[in-house]
Design a protein around this motif. Structure first.
Motif, PDB file in Angstrom:
ATOM      1  N   GLY A 114      78.143 131.807  41.371  1.00 32.91           N
ATOM      2  CA  GLY A 114      77.723 133.087  41.916  1.00 32.91           C
ATOM      3  C   GLY A 114      77.324 134.079  40.846  1.00 32.91           C
ATOM      4  N   ALA A 115      76.018 134.427  40.772  1.00 37.03           N
ATOM      5  CA  ALA A 115      75.506 135.376  39.769  1.00 37.03           C
ATOM      6  C   ALA A 115      76.015 134.935  38.392  1.00 37.03           C
ATOM      7  CB  ALA A 115      75.904 136.799  40.124  1.00 37.03           C
ATOM      8  N   SER A 116      76.712 135.827  37.655  1.00 30.33           N
ATOM      9  CA  SER A 116      77.324 135.401  36.384  1.00 30.33           C
ATOM     10  C   SER A 116      78.839 135.423  36.490  1.00 30.33           C
ATOM     11  CB  SER A 116      76.850 136.298  35.229  1.00 30.33           C
ATOM     12  OG  SER A 116      77.345 137.624  35.370  1.00 30.33           O
ATOM     13  N   TYR A 117      79.358 135.252  37.713  1.00 29.94           N
ATOM     14  CA  TYR A 117      80.800 135.278  37.942  1.00 29.94           C
ATOM     15  C   TYR A 117      81.459 133.969  37.505  1.00 29.94           C
ATOM     16  CZ  TYR A 117      80.774 139.521  40.821  1.00 29.94           C
ATOM     17  OH  TYR A 117      80.669 140.813  41.262  1.00 29.94           O
ATOM     18  N   PHE A 118      82.684 134.093  37.003  1.00 28.90           N
ATOM     19  CA  PHE A 118      83.527 132.926  36.769  1.00 28.90           C
ATOM     20  C   PHE A 118      84.979 133.356  36.877  1.00 28.90           C
ATOM     21  CE2 PHE A 118      82.359 134.833  32.736  1.00 28.90           C
ATOM     22  CZ  PHE A 118      83.520 134.850  31.970  1.00 28.90           C
ATOM     23  N   ARG A 119      85.829 132.378  37.212  1.00 27.87           N
ATOM     24  CA  ARG A 119      87.252 132.654  37.376  1.00 27.87           C
ATOM     25  C   ARG A 119      88.073 131.599  36.664  1.00 27.87           C
ATOM     26  NH1 ARG A 119      88.868 133.238  43.461  1.00 27.87           N
ATOM     27  NH2 ARG A 119      87.623 131.342  43.717  1.00 27.87           N
ATOM     28  N   GLY A 120      89.235 131.996  36.196  1.00 24.61           N
ATOM     29  CA  GLY A 120      90.143 131.064  35.546  1.00 24.61           C
ATOM     30  C   GLY A 120      91.573 131.336  35.972  1.00 24.61           C
ATOM     31  N   ILE A 121      92.435 130.357  35.731  1.00 24.82           N
ATOM     32  CA  ILE A 121      93.859 130.530  36.013  1.00 24.82           C
ATOM     33  C   ILE A 121      94.666 129.851  34.919  1.00 24.82           C
ATOM     34  CG2 ILE A 121      93.839 130.861  38.512  1.00 24.82           C
ATOM     35  CD1 ILE A 121      94.163 127.857  38.865  1.00 24.82           C
ATOM     36  N   GLY A 122      95.781 130.466  34.549  1.00 26.03           N
ATOM     37  CA  GLY A 122      96.750 129.791  33.708  1.00 26.03           C
ATOM     38  C   GLY A 122      97.494 128.757  34.544  1.00 26.03           C
ATOM     39  N   THR A 123      98.026 127.756  33.899  1.00 24.74           N
ATOM     40  CA  THR A 123      98.731 126.697  34.612  1.00 24.74           C
ATOM     41  C   THR A 123      99.851 127.286  35.470  1.00 24.74           C
ATOM     42  OG1 THR A 123      98.261 125.174  32.807  1.00 24.74           O
ATOM     43  CG2 THR A 123     100.004 124.545  34.328  1.00 24.74           C
ATOM     44  N   GLY A 124      99.844 126.939  36.759  1.00 26.59           N
ATOM     45  CA  GLY A 124     100.850 127.437  37.691  1.00 26.59           C
ATOM     46  C   GLY A 124     100.436 128.673  38.450  1.00 26.59           C
TER      47      GLY A 124
END
Length: 514
Positions: free
Chosen positions: A171-181
């Motif tokens: 989506g557009a220049s969107y990105f998401r991340g998560i730490g483990t857990g």
């Protein structure tokens, strides 16, 4: 602003079941899995050259995918998902797996994606057969405009042989991340342009991705991205290492087609509806609803600032001027289930995101945009670095930074006492009481009378405040009374100090009359 529905499909796809591998409606695939095209030469400098050359030409939007794909309803889009058994490098010794997302609905244009091995790149060919669908998914045409709308990254985070997702680019220049857990919450973007501008915001797109195949046993994966928009182009390099926290090293060079006067670098996008500061506006069984509860800034002078987020009645924009900041981010300091009492959204497991600047920052301001919302599905918080100088047409601006996504990603060494929570309420005799809870630490004296309190307001009157120990946290609580008088808004500044030095973060807040 983009609505949370814009990225709601990401969460839906992430949670979708992985069932049998589906065949293309047009023809049966020869073998399962993502299919690669012909080989071409590739160098990371090619992305920079492409961005520079594109910026010298007029902006040309990418072609739209067929109308039948664009007109998919939200419910129809949920009926198609990627089968992880078709993941890139499945069955190989590569330490990562890559999934793709279908086009359509909120994603009307394809992203051209390539797999890089050594100095060679091969395109990912669009293949409907890598997706699974239900019988409710409509027949849709296949043509050369189609491609995948984004990527999901997976690795062996906690268990050998179990590849868990840790980042999504879509989506557009969107990105998401998560730490483990953790679970997904706030988003980042490649670039923000004209955020909060009365003439409207501009949303650049990542149009191309190049994924470098990691060596066996490598913990890190490298992703290159090409950005395009009417105002500029950009070449990005992400070096991504999953864990707790998840780390992303970002290198970027932006080329201006037009003079850019309102640029947001390392933009973060989140949701805040209410907490102890203003829950009287919401009839809700939960004590708080938010992805993040505060903006933390470690400025170039070494001062640490905590600004609780707000859901104002009208749009608010705040700017914190600085020179070479040490870091900033949107945090989620409420980490207990009882802070939210939500069995589904699990807000206590949403990540914070900390930005550590590198090269090319200098003078500017950390900007915070708070947009009114009455529903938790809307993203209404944006934070970013805004350089003081314009980026002139025909020039470029290079910068680097690091993103840490996790349950508590901000630095801790030699930091002052953190704010744990802020609450406010009215007094029968008029005015409002503000209560700020700070964490406990070894250097907090038993005799709290040794602590000095600094309380300031830009309008109205504030008391000097009292300090008491909170038996639930063990740390000090600063409480003060504010009498607004005729003021319609006020900026507060509060801090605990001892022996002439800061003991706590600087607490900042903007009060507006309701």
């Amino acid at each position: 602003m983009l609505r949370r529905e814009f990225i709601a499909a990401l969460a839906t796809l992430a949670a979708a079941p992985h069932t049998t591998w589906a065949q293309s409606s047009a023809e049966e695939a020869l073998e399962p899995g993502l299919q690669l095209g012909d080989t071409t030469a590739f160098s990371p400098s090619d992305v920079i050259d492409m961005a520079r050359e594109m910026a010298a030409r007029d902006y040309t939007p990418r072609p739209l995918i067929p109308e039948e794909w664009r007109n998919l309803t939200y419910d129809q889009y949920r009926k198609i998902w990627f089968d992880s058994r078709n993941g890139l490098w499945e069955g190989s010794d590569a330490p990562q797996r890559i999934d793709v997302f279908p086009p359509g609905l909120y994603f009307p244009q394809a992203i051209r994606t390539y797999v890089v091995e050594g100095d060679q790149a091969r395109p990912l060919k669009f293949d409907l057969a890598v997706f699974d669908t239900t019988d409710k998914f409509p027949d849709v045409p296949i043509d050369d405009t189609l491609g995948y709308s984004g990527l999901r990254l997976r690795a062996e985070l906690r268990q050998p042989g179990i590849f868990e997702e840790y980042a999504v680019f879509q989506g557009a220049s969107y990105f998401r991340g998560i730490g483990t857990g953790d679970i997904y919450g706030l988003s980042a973007r490649g670039l923000a342009l004209k955020t909060g501008d009365p003439m409207g915001e501009e949303f650049p797109d990542f149009t191309h991705f190049w994924l470098e195949r990691p060596a066996p046993g490598a913990a890190t994966i490298v992703l290159h991205a090409l950005l395009d928009s009417p105002s500029c182009t950009g070449a990005y390099r992400f070096e991504i290492t999953p864990g707790q926290p998840l780390a992303m090293q970002v290198e970027a060079e932006v080329f201006a087609r037009q003079t850019m006067t309102h640029v947001g670098i390392a933009p973060l996008t989140s949701m805040f509806m209410f907490d102890d500061m203003d829950r009287q506006r919401f009839d809700d069984f939960r004590p708080a609803v938010h992805d993040n509860d505060g903006l933390m800034i470690h400025n170039g002078a070494g001062e640490v600032i905590w600004r609780p987020l707000a859901n104002p009645l009208t749009l608010q924009m705040s700017a914190f001027g600085d020179n070479n900041p040490r870091g900033f981010g949107l945090m989620q300091r409420a980490r207990k289930f009882e802070d939210f009492n939500d069995l589904e959204a699990l807000y206590h497991r949403r990540p914070g995101l900390w930005v550590t600047p590198g090269e090319g920052w200098g003078r500017g301001s950390v900007s915070l945009v708070e947009i009114p919302t009455d529903r938790e599905i809307y993203d209404n918080i944006v934070a970013y670095w805004r350089p003081s100088a314009d980026i002139e047409a025909g020039t470029s601006h290079r910068f680097t930074y690091r993103l840490d996504w996790g349950s508590d990603p901000a630095p801790k060494a030699a930091m002052p006492l953190r704010v744990l929570n802020t609450a406010a309420g009215g007094r029968p005799e008029g005015g409002r009481i503000f209560a700020i809870d700070f964490e406990d630490a070894e250097h907090v004296p038993e005799d709290l009378s040794r602590i000095d309190r600094l309380v300031r307001s830009s309008a109205g009157e504030v008391t000097e405040g009292v300090i008491q120990r909170n038996p639930m946290t063990g740390g000090p609580r600063l409480a003060f009374t504010f009498t607004p008088g005729e003021a319609n808004w006020a900026e507060f500044r509060a801090q605990l100090r001892m022996d002439g030095a800061p003991l706590s973060e600087v607490w900042l807040y903007r009060w507006t009359r309701t």
